[in-house]
Design an enzyme around this catalytic site. Structure first.
Site, PDB file in Angstrom:
ATOM      1  N   LYS A 189       0.858  -1.191   0.000  1.00  0.00           N
ATOM      2  CA  LYS A 189       0.000   0.000   0.000  1.00  0.00           C
ATOM      3  C   LYS A 189       0.890   1.236   0.000  1.00  0.00           C
ATOM      4  O   LYS A 189       1.229   1.787   1.039  1.00  0.00           O
ATOM      5  CB  LYS A 189      -0.923  -0.004   1.225  1.00  0.00           C
ATOM      6  CG  LYS A 189      -2.137   0.911   1.031  1.00  0.00           C
ATOM      7  CD  LYS A 189      -3.023   0.399  -0.086  1.00  0.00           C
ATOM      8  CE  LYS A 189      -4.203   1.302  -0.346  1.00  0.00           C
ATOM      9  NZ  LYS A 189      -4.975   0.890  -1.504  1.00  0.00           N
TER      10      LYS A 189
ATOM     11  N   SER B 159      -8.638  -0.646  -5.069  1.00  0.00           N
ATOM     12  CA  SER B 159      -8.818  -0.173  -3.699  1.00  0.00           C
ATOM     13  C   SER B 159     -10.303   0.087  -3.441  1.00  0.00           C
ATOM     14  O   SER B 159     -11.094  -0.838  -3.452  1.00  0.00           O
ATOM     15  CB  SER B 159      -7.949   1.065  -3.462  1.00  0.00           C
ATOM     16  OG  SER B 159      -7.500   1.106  -2.130  1.00  0.00           O
TER      17      SER B 159
END
Length: 616
Positions: A204, A410
């Site tokens: 991430k 996401s």
């Protein structure tokens, strides 16, 4: 003493009355100006007639999108001189409908493409247009493309043509894919800005620019794999379209110099020798060639071939939107970054998008829903609002099918995971199952110029402020909340995709995947486009016959009127051309980063965002 205040009141009241009168005059001028334009357009007796053996011209000056971004017309008018082609948008659905209609229109004999103004369009959208071009060619009609210069993305679409014509002084730019970003950690340290990051997920990396001065090893590994997969798809499609070896596309610097020397330093001749283009012609030579095929335009003043541009042709053939009693497959477009509240088209609002889904749910004629997702994500709270509304829609027994565009990562994947079926294109960027939090505080920055914060509060939370440091205890609470959010993300994917938590975690960690990879991992059901998604939704709803209906936000009467007026007024201003400088090349990404920070509006500070989705 009372006379002076009375005089002041009368003075300012007079100013207000004058300003109010001017305001009303301007609004009336706008109102009647719009009426004049409307009556003029309605009273026009020009009827567009299409001759046989006409060329359809696809001239793109902007980007191809699934949903046009709302543009305030007055702001657009004021900024017109500084805008470039990237501001103009073409609806993908309109282009596809026009090309497919032309393929079966006996009056259209060929397609001519001018892609010189095409900018910032995802490979998925370009491939969808390319597939429509292939269907056009399948009807025995020819496709030619002309260009003074072809960027990499322009060339991708150009490769679908029968003939690529390049200006003798032109160049084809094929350089491969890259992913470079600016990193601000040291700058923030010098400014004494404290950046508090909370995340779960090895890959991430959306917040890495704020906490590092370089890309992490894990991010480089994942990003390199992503770029390799995307480039493989690009090169295979282009090489297949052009019937050349894929290794002859992105040349190394040494290979490029060798090819350039072999062609006397002429980039256009090099492109011809490598099979990138079919011929070298000036625009006038190309025009004469097309005239020989389709004939001279009726209006002799133009001295060009018989043609109709794709926007006029779409207006000519688009179907009338008449009420129908048939069952409908509803289409809702979720394009842009996911943010809270009500957002204008071009961004996804948690509340505004949920309202559209509710509208579809309570429409008795709507029997299924196709959600077109083209988003890198954003707010976790807004994403969950949309997901909850989709679950409510499905609870009525109506199926939901997701069609992924260029990005569905996401937060874009969060809202997709519970769909009954998911389609993606080979180059769709998806996954990025991870979550992060970001809080910046400026106590040290303020202290450096002699400004301090002090006071009292009843507990730790009451005194939270960007002007005070974040306590370790509060930071621990936020981190725990982020961890809970990640587990929730895993659970949503596991339940929606019928997978185990450990199985999802192994392919999550914030890592990004292409559509081709996502199928193998179970994140996507099938490769396909919008037409496939619509057909699947109808099948899941047991519909033998059906119509489609697009559910979208409507502009108010005032917005439509002003848009009509200023849409015409924009052409009054001359364009101002300039050259990008080193300063703008640096400040541009910084401004984008600051703008993105301003969009971090999640009430719990939790974000589902895939920053690496934006690939050059």
């Amino acid at each position: 003493m009372s006379a002076q205040p009375s005089f002041i009141r009368r003075f300012f009241r007079g100013i207000w009355l004058t300003l109010n009168a001017v305001r009303k005059i301007i609004l009336n001028l706008v109102f009647f100006g719009v009426l004049i334009l409307i009556f003029a357009s309605l009273s026009g007796d020009d009827v567009l007639e299409l001759d046989n053996n006409t060329a359809l011209v696809l001239k793109l000056n902007g980007s191809i999108v699934d949903q046009k971004r709302y543009v305030d017309p007055i702001s657009a008018l004021l900024q017109e001189g500084n805008q470039d082609n990237a501001q103009h948008e073409y609806l993908l659905s309109d282009l596809i409908y026009a090309i497919d209609s032309a393929a079966n229109d006996g009056r259209i004999s060929m397609l001519v493409m001018d892609l010189s103004g095409l900018s910032r369009t995802g490979m998925s959208q370009l491939q969808t247009v390319g597939d429509a071009v292939k269907r056009f060619k399948a009807q025995g009609k020819s496709v030619s493309v002309i260009g003074n210069y072809f960027s990499q993305q322009q060339y991708f679409l150009a490769s679908y043509a029968d003939e690529i014509v390049l200006n003798p002084q032109g160049v084809v730019e094929i350089q491969g894919l890259s992913m470079y970003r600016l990193f601000y950690n040291s700058a923030l340290d010098k400014l004494k800005v404290q950046t508090h990051v909370f995340r779960v997920g090895t890959y991430k990396s959306a917040i890495e620019p704020f906490i590092r001065d370089d890309m992490s090893v894990a991010a480089k590994e994942a990003n390199q794999s992503l770029l390799n997969n995307l480039w493989q798809t690009y090169s295979e499609i282009v090489a297949g379209n052009r019937n050349i070896n894929a290794s002859r596309l992105a040349l190394s610097a040494d290979e490029y110099l060798q090819q350039l020397n072999a062609n006397e330093g002429d980039s256009a001749k090099m492109a011809l020798s490598l099979g990138w283009v079919d011929s070298l012609m000036t625009l006038d030579q190309f025009r004469q060639q097309v005239i020989a095929k389709v004939g001279l335009a009726t209006n002799s003043d133009t001295h060009t071939f018989k043609q109709i541009n794709i926007e006029d042709y779409h207006d000519l053939v688009k179907p009338l939107e008449l009420p129908t009693s048939q069952a409908n497959v509803a289409i809702i477009v979720a394009e842009g970054q996911i943010m809270n509240g009500n957002q204008q088209p071009g961004d996804i609002g948690g509340e505004s998008t949920a309202k559209l889904i509710r509208k579809a749910k309570y429409d008795d004629q709507v029997k299924a829903l196709v959600l077109r997702v083209n988003s890198p994500g954003g707010s976790a709270f807004a994403s969950e609002q949309i997901r909850q509304e989709l679950l409510s829609f499905q609870a009525t027994g109506k199926p939901v099918v997701v069609s992924m565009g260029t990005y569905a990562a996401s937060g874009g994947y969060w809202i997709s995971a519970d769909a009954d079926y998911i389609y993606a294109t080979p180059t769709t960027i998806t996954g990025s199952i991870g979550i992060f939090g970001l809080i910046t505080t400026f106590q040290d920055s303020l202290a450096s110029i002699g400004i301090y914060t002090d006071g009292v509060s009843t507990n730790d939370w009451a005194g939270l402020s960007v002007t005070r440091s974040l306590s370790p205890q509060v930071a621990a609470v936020i981190q725990r909340s982020i961890e809970k959010g990640y587990h929730e993300f895993l659970s949503i994917v596991a339940e929606g995709r019928d997978m185990g938590l450990e199985q999802v975690d192994a392919i999550a960690q914030g890592r990004v995947w292409t559509g081709s990879e996502a199928i193998k991992l179970g994140l996507v059901d099938e490769l396909g486009d919008m037409e496939d998604a619509i057909a699947k939704a109808a099948k899941l709803a047991d519909l033998a016959e059906y119509d489609t209906t697009l559910i979208e936000q409507s502009l108010s009467t005032e917005q439509l009127m002003i848009q009509e007026l200023f849409g015409s007024a924009k052409s009054w201003l001359p364009p101002i051309k300039g050259q990008a400088s080193l300063v703008t090349s640096v400040t541009g990404p910084i401004n984008q980063a600051l703008q993105q920070l301003s969009q971090f509006d999640d009430p719990q500070g939790k974000y589902l965002l895939c920053e690496v989705c934006r690939i050059e």
